[in-house]
Write a protein that holds these residues in place. Structure first.
Motif, PDB file in Angstrom:
ATOM      1  N   SER A 189       0.830  -1.208   0.000  1.00 52.18           N
ATOM      2  CA  SER A 189       0.000   0.000   0.000  1.00 52.18           C
ATOM      3  C   SER A 189       0.864   1.258   0.000  1.00 52.18           C
ATOM      4  CB  SER A 189      -0.916   0.009   1.235  1.00 52.18           C
ATOM      5  OG  SER A 189      -0.173   0.192   2.426  1.00 52.18           O
ATOM      6  N   ASP A 246       3.130   3.829  -1.631  1.00 51.61           N
ATOM      7  CA  ASP A 246       3.473   4.319  -2.960  1.00 51.61           C
ATOM      8  C   ASP A 246       4.946   4.751  -2.926  1.00 51.61           C
ATOM      9  OD1 ASP A 246       3.881   5.879  -5.293  1.00 51.61           O
ATOM     10  OD2 ASP A 246       1.752   6.366  -5.402  1.00 51.61           O
ATOM     11  N   ASN A 277       6.934   5.922  -5.236  1.00 48.06           N
ATOM     12  CA  ASN A 277       7.238   7.191  -5.909  1.00 48.06           C
ATOM     13  C   ASN A 277       6.866   8.381  -5.029  1.00 48.06           C
ATOM     14  OD1 ASN A 277       8.218   5.945  -8.250  1.00 48.06           O
ATOM     15  ND2 ASN A 277       6.169   5.825  -9.145  1.00 48.06           N
ATOM     16  N   THR A 278       5.725   8.270  -4.354  1.00 46.94           N
ATOM     17  CA  THR A 278       5.295   9.351  -3.462  1.00 46.94           C
ATOM     18  C   THR A 278       6.255   9.490  -2.291  1.00 46.94           C
ATOM     19  OG1 THR A 278       2.976   9.022  -4.062  1.00 46.94           O
ATOM     20  CG2 THR A 278       3.429  10.184  -2.004  1.00 46.94           C
ATOM     21  N   MET A 279       6.676   8.348  -1.738  1.00 47.79           N
ATOM     22  CA  MET A 279       7.634   8.402  -0.632  1.00 47.79           C
ATOM     23  C   MET A 279       8.951   9.013  -1.083  1.00 47.79           C
ATOM     24  SD  MET A 279       9.248   5.332   1.726  1.00 47.79           S
ATOM     25  CE  MET A 279       7.843   5.171   2.833  1.00 47.79           C
ATOM     26  N   ALA A 302       9.452  11.112  -3.500  1.00 44.71           N
ATOM     27  CA  ALA A 302       9.250  12.546  -3.719  1.00 44.71           C
ATOM     28  C   ALA A 302       9.228  13.301  -2.395  1.00 44.71           C
ATOM     29  CB  ALA A 302       7.956  12.778  -4.488  1.00 44.71           C
ATOM     30  N   ARG A 303       8.607  12.697  -1.395  1.00 46.27           N
ATOM     31  CA  ARG A 303       8.552  13.326  -0.072  1.00 46.27           C
ATOM     32  C   ARG A 303       9.956  13.444   0.534  1.00 46.27           C
ATOM     33  NH1 ARG A 303       4.976  10.096   1.932  1.00 46.27           N
ATOM     34  NH2 ARG A 303       6.301   8.819   3.282  1.00 46.27           N
ATOM     35  N   SER A 360      12.777  13.503  -1.203  1.00 50.09           N
ATOM     36  CA  SER A 360      13.548  14.431  -2.031  1.00 50.09           C
ATOM     37  C   SER A 360      13.296  15.887  -1.667  1.00 50.09           C
ATOM     38  CB  SER A 360      13.231  14.207  -3.516  1.00 50.09           C
ATOM     39  OG  SER A 360      13.636  12.919  -3.932  1.00 50.09           O
TER      40      SER A 360
END
Length: 226
Positions: free
Chosen positions: A69, A71, A73-75, A77-78, A80
């Motif tokens: 569950s 993500d 890519n979202t993690m 980005a967060r 970064s």
């Protein structure tokens, strides 16, 4: 006969193993079993030795979170978005674990707004939270910056004890403000060579210790002193 026996034995074992792993994968994807939950998050950074508390905070997930569950890519980005992080990648590992790898900026200079001092990378990115004290071993900048400050920073380090700060003038050249109150106007082309020449003049004639206000080095043919 022997060949037939070993063939069927290997065949059956293959079916059992395939079924076992298929069931594990399905259970994990459905959120069942120990491997379906995030148990730990490992973080590694390049270069090593920096404070990773902010990265760990950005990478944290709630206890009991299902592995699939999250993500990735979202993690990433967060993570970064954390000051000082240049790039981040997140991978799922066996056993319900996550692996985070980050590339960190390296501070080469400082920038000030007049109140605080912000560590800068070679491309002018603020790499850590600001401090209230200046690092006397760092070159200090004020105002807008170009995309690359590596060359001017390297050259100015040789004069760092005499420099108050540097300014990017009209988005095309540098001014040095010395600790003695002198404005040194550097040329657009090859400012590093101009700084090297200034160091030689200062060693020979104590130029930066004199009662002058401006050293204009914009003309390659001559240096104007006011």
């Amino acid at each position: 006969m022997k060949r037939s026996f070993w063939f069927w034995l290997c065949f059956v074992l293959s079916i059992i193993l395939a079924t076992y792993f298929a069931v594990r994968i399905i259970m994990t994807a459905m959120g069942h079993g120990a491997a379906a939950r995030v148990h730990s998050i490992s973080i590694s950074a390049t270069p090593r030795g920096g404070d990773l508390n902010a990265v760990a905070t950005a990478a944290a997930v709630a206890p009991g979170t299902q592995t699939y569950s999250v993500d990735l890519n979202t993690m990433a980005a967060r993570i970064s978005a954390v000051p000082g992080v240049r790039d981040a990648a997140v991978r799922r590992m066996p056993g319900g674990n996550l692996s985070v790898r980050v590339k960190m900026y390296t501070a080469v200079a400082q920038w000030t707004d007049g109140d605080a001092f912000f560590p800068l990378s070679a491309d002018g990115t603020i790499v850590r939270r600001p401090g209230t004290e200046r690092d006397p071993a760092s070159v200090l900048f004020r105002g807008p910056l170009p995309d690359d400050i590596s060359e001017i920073t390297k050259a100015a380090h040789n004069l760092v004890g005499n420099i108050d700060y540097l300014e990017w003038i009209e988005k095309r050249r540098w001014n040095i403000q010395t600790t003695g109150g002198i404005t040194v106007m550097l040329p657009e082309k090859n400012p590093a060579a101009a700084i090297a020449g200034l160091i030689v003049l200062n060693e020979r004639h104590d130029l930066l210790g004199r009662d002058i206000s401006v050293i204009d080095m914009r003309d390659d043919a001559r240096i104007l002193v006011k």
